[in-house]
Design an enzyme around this catalytic site. Structure first.
Site, PDB file in Angstrom:
ATOM      1  N   HIS A 221       0.978  -1.030  -0.074  1.00 46.06           N
ATOM      2  CA  HIS A 221       0.066  -0.194  -0.159  1.00 46.06           C
ATOM      3  C   HIS A 221       0.832   1.085   0.046  1.00 46.06           C
ATOM      4  O   HIS A 221       2.004   1.097   0.381  1.00 46.06           O
ATOM      5  CB  HIS A 221      -0.845   0.056   1.210  1.00 46.06           C
ATOM      6  CG  HIS A 221      -0.343   0.205   2.594  1.00 46.06           C
ATOM      7  ND1 HIS A 221      -0.125  -0.789   3.515  1.00 46.06           N
ATOM      8  CD2 HIS A 221       0.339   1.151   3.299  1.00 46.06           C
ATOM      9  CE1 HIS A 221       0.615  -0.774   4.454  1.00 46.06           C
ATOM     10  NE2 HIS A 221       0.867   0.476   4.376  1.00 46.06           N
TER      11      HIS A 221
HETATM   12  P1  TYD Z   1      -2.460  -3.898   7.661  1.00 44.05           P
HETATM   13  O1  TYD Z   1      -2.684  -2.665   7.133  1.00 44.05           O
HETATM   14  O2  TYD Z   1      -2.940  -5.149   7.014  1.00 44.05           O
HETATM   15  O3  TYD Z   1      -1.120  -4.085   7.962  1.00 44.05           O
HETATM   16  P2  TYD Z   1       0.197  -3.989   6.800  1.00 44.05           P
HETATM   17  O4  TYD Z   1      -0.258  -3.111   5.785  1.00 44.05           O
HETATM   18  O5  TYD Z   1       1.685  -3.478   7.733  1.00 44.05           O
HETATM   19  O6  TYD Z   1       0.636  -5.415   6.470  1.00 44.05           O
HETATM   20  O7  TYD Z   1      -3.233  -4.068   9.233  1.00 44.05           O
HETATM   21  C1  TYD Z   1      -3.530  -5.139   9.843  1.00 44.05           C
HETATM   22  C2  TYD Z   1      -4.708  -4.973  10.791  1.00 44.05           C
HETATM   23  O8  TYD Z   1      -4.428  -3.823  11.831  1.00 44.05           O
HETATM   24  C3  TYD Z   1      -5.789  -4.270  10.087  1.00 44.05           C
HETATM   25  O9  TYD Z   1      -6.772  -4.714  10.495  1.00 44.05           O
HETATM   26  C4  TYD Z   1      -5.602  -2.635  10.460  1.00 44.05           C
HETATM   27  C5  TYD Z   1      -4.901  -2.646  11.724  1.00 44.05           C
HETATM   28  N1  TYD Z   1      -4.177  -1.595  12.055  1.00 44.05           N
HETATM   29  C6  TYD Z   1      -4.710  -0.766  13.154  1.00 44.05           C
HETATM   30  O10 TYD Z   1      -5.705  -1.085  14.027  1.00 44.05           O
HETATM   31  N2  TYD Z   1      -3.849   0.401  13.533  1.00 44.05           N
HETATM   32  C7  TYD Z   1      -2.836   0.433  12.992  1.00 44.05           C
HETATM   33  O11 TYD Z   1      -2.101   1.573  13.296  1.00 44.05           O
HETATM   34  C8  TYD Z   1      -2.208  -0.440  11.843  1.00 44.05           C
HETATM   35  C9  TYD Z   1      -1.092  -0.052  11.192  1.00 44.05           C
HETATM   36  C10 TYD Z   1      -3.126  -1.507  11.465  1.00 44.05           C
END
Ligand code: TYD
Length: 135
Positions: free
Chosen positions: A51
């Site tokens: 992303h």
């Molecule tokens: P995700 O965006 O999939 O992580 P990455 O892009 O790093 O692989 O996030 C995983 C889960 O955590 C998703 O349900 C959103 C949640 N999340 C939060 O609640 N707060 C945060 O600050 C972050 C980064 C993720």
């Protein structure tokens, strides 16, 4: 927001006991931190990220173990191996980031300039390329 990625050396307070890195707003940090999270226990072969953010600054630190980060921005693609607790990868603005090759012991600490907001995410690669064109 202009996009930029920089590897930053973090100052170590070291003595005969070992090492300590201290980070605070206005103190060895080039932005104000509103949120901290960390990624750990990543299963073998799993990649994360995929992303970009519309407007966010982050500092990524592999406080334990290692991982590989790819950053695509301004029509170039860079790759960084994070494997040191005294090194931070600063990612500003519209950068498509992917995280790969997590070691089983990796703890990736992330300091962020803003609170979590799904509205700030671009999760579709083609949308990112279009945004980049018009940025
Ligand atoms: P995700 O965006 O999939 O992580 P990455 O892009 O790093 O692989 O996030 C995983 C889960 O955590 C998703 O349900 C959103 C949640 N999340 C939060 O609640 N707060 C945060 O600050 C972050 C980064 C993720």
């Amino acid at each position: 927001m202009t996009a930029n990625v920089d590897l930053i050396a973090l100052k170590i307070h070291g003595d005969e006991r070992g090492s300590l890195v201290a980070l605070g707003n206005g103190h060895h940090l080039p932005f104000d931190v509103k949120r901290v999270y960390y990624i750990f226990g990543t299963k073998e072969g799993v990649s994360r990220g995929f992303h970009a953010h519309k407007k966010l600054t982050q500092l990524l630190i592999a406080v334990r173990g290692s991982c590989r980060i790819t950053c695509e921005y301004n029509n170039k693609k860079e790759e960084y191996i994070l494997s040191r607790p005294d090194e931070g990868l600063q990612i500003d603005g519209l950068v498509w980031r992917e995280m790969h090759d997590f070691s089983s012991d990796c703890v990736l600490l992330v300091l962020a300039s803003d609170y979590y907001s799904e509205a700030d995410y671009i999760r579709d690669y083609q949308t990112f390329l279009n945004e980049e064109l018009h940025d």
